[in-house]
Design an enzyme around this catalytic site. Structure first.
Site, PDB file in Angstrom:
ATOM      1  N   ASP A  26     -21.343  57.966   4.317  1.00  0.00           N
ATOM      2  CA  ASP A  26     -20.954  58.090   5.713  1.00  0.00           C
ATOM      3  C   ASP A  26     -19.607  58.820   5.749  1.00  0.00           C
ATOM      4  O   ASP A  26     -18.882  58.861   4.745  1.00  0.00           O
ATOM      5  CB  ASP A  26     -20.846  56.697   6.333  1.00  0.00           C
ATOM      6  CG  ASP A  26     -20.534  56.760   7.815  1.00  0.00           C
ATOM      7  OD1 ASP A  26     -21.189  57.527   8.531  1.00  0.00           O
ATOM      8  OD2 ASP A  26     -19.610  56.030   8.253  1.00  0.00           O
ATOM      9  N   ASP A  28     -17.120  59.138   9.049  1.00  0.00           N
ATOM     10  CA  ASP A  28     -16.109  58.441   9.841  1.00  0.00           C
ATOM     11  C   ASP A  28     -15.905  57.030   9.305  1.00  0.00           C
ATOM     12  O   ASP A  28     -16.837  56.234   9.243  1.00  0.00           O
ATOM     13  CB  ASP A  28     -16.534  58.365  11.312  1.00  0.00           C
ATOM     14  CG  ASP A  28     -16.525  59.725  11.992  1.00  0.00           C
ATOM     15  OD1 ASP A  28     -15.502  60.411  11.897  1.00  0.00           O
ATOM     16  OD2 ASP A  28     -17.537  60.087  12.604  1.00  0.00           O
TER      17      ASP A  28
END
Length: 342
Positions: A26, A28
């Site tokens: 991922d 963010d």
């Protein structure tokens, strides 16, 4: 131990970057926040990559194109190409293309990343409900997206058009804190229409399908900061996961996690890719890790010992998850977690 019955974080003697061929990272809250690299991320990813691990960046943020994301990563010191980036915009575009003919007009409520992904699938983005769309695609449009865009979506959905959402994350990390995400914007349209969108992003199968198709990973490790997207997505895909505590999820939330939100491993940040993971042992009702022992006594979580705070958290997870079984742990973890300073 199957993921469905996970009662403690797993241990492994081999570095995760050696045990798995591909890290599905991922962005963010894991690699960066608010556009700036998270501490230790650049160095850890560089070491993992130099050791032969393939790095792929899997994000529910549909705002930017893969080219823009790769350029940003490279500027931060994490060399990447567009092919290394998989977005929820790509996943939702494939979902729409599977249901509509080539050249179909799709009303876009979102950013350039969504428009580019739709064009890649042979669909034609339009801006107004009066432009003849046959579907609505909604993705994160950034903090400055005009309110009128939600109105266009509502007009179209209320006319009976199928509605698709890239993802439904209610929040997104930023440099100043936690901000509303695409899920909050989806709620605006849902309230105005009473409709439900088809959703593509993590933790749902369309995103996992898109990721596998684009990376060809054989032994993937999902790396994320959110229980309800990254970790649940790994659970749904039947693959292992590493939770890092650099984003949305805090220690108390992890201790209370229900089965589909329990990661295989937990670490402070991306340096966890470069090491093994300590074993959580069980002796009767006591769960130990490092210098810590956790148990449930008198309906309360109790933590004793000292040492590495992460080891204490792993032990607490063992005690709490075992007590909760197939549900969520309802015990108050506040005092025990406070001892760890996490």
């Amino acid at each position: 131990m199957s993921q469905a019955s996970r009662t403690r974080p797993s241990g492994i003697s081999t570095a995760l970057s050696e045990a798995y061929d591909t890290a599905l990272l991922d962005l963010d809250g894991v690699v960066y926040a608010g556009g700036q690299a998270i501490d230790h991320a650049v160095e850890a990813l560089g070491t993992a990559r130099d050791g032969g691990m393939h790095l792929a960046y899997v994000t529910n943020n549909a705002l930017r194109t893969p080219d823009a994301v790769a350029e940003h990563l490279t500027e931060l010191g994490v060399p990447a190409e567009a092919a290394d980036v998989i977005t929820s915009a790509q996943a939702v575009a494939r979902l729409i293309a599977d249901q509509l003919p080539s050249g179909a007009r799709v009303l876009v409520v979102g950013g350039e990343g969504l428009r580019v992904a739709l064009r890649e699938r042979g669909l034609r983005p339009v801006e107004s409900a009066d432009d003849g769309p046959v579907a609505v695609a909604q993705g994160y449009g950034g903090p400055d997206m005009a309110w009128g865009r939600f109105a266009e979506a509502a007009y179209a959905v209320n006319r009976g058009l199928p509605w698709f959402a890239s993802n439904t994350d209610l929040t997104i990390p930023s440099a100043r804190g936690i901000a509303p995400g695409n899920g909050a914007a989806v709620e605006v349209v849902r309230i105005a229409t009473g409709a439900e969108p088809q959703v593509a992003g993590k933790p749902l199968p369309p995103m996992h399908r898109e990721t596998v198709l684009r990376t060809g990973a054989e032994r993937p490790l999902v790396v994320g900061d959110r229980l309800d997207t990254d970790i649940e997505g790994a659970f749904n895909g039947g693959v292992d996961s590493l939770l890092v505590l650099t984003g949305v999820t805090d220690a108390a939330q992890l201790v209370a996690a229900k089965p589909e939100h329990r990661p295989t491993y937990v670490d402070a940040d991306l340096r966890g890719l470069l090491t093994g993971q300590p074993e959580v042992t069980q002796a009767g009702e006591d769960f130990g890790c490092g210098g810590w022992t956790a148990s449930v006594r008198g309906g309360q979580l109790v933590l004793e010992g000292d040492g590495n705070a992460l080891d204490g958290l792993r032990a607490l997870c063992g005690a709490a998850w075992s007590q909760a079984g197939e549900g969520s742990c309802g015990l108050d973890a506040g005092k025990a977690v406070a001892r760890l300073g996490l």
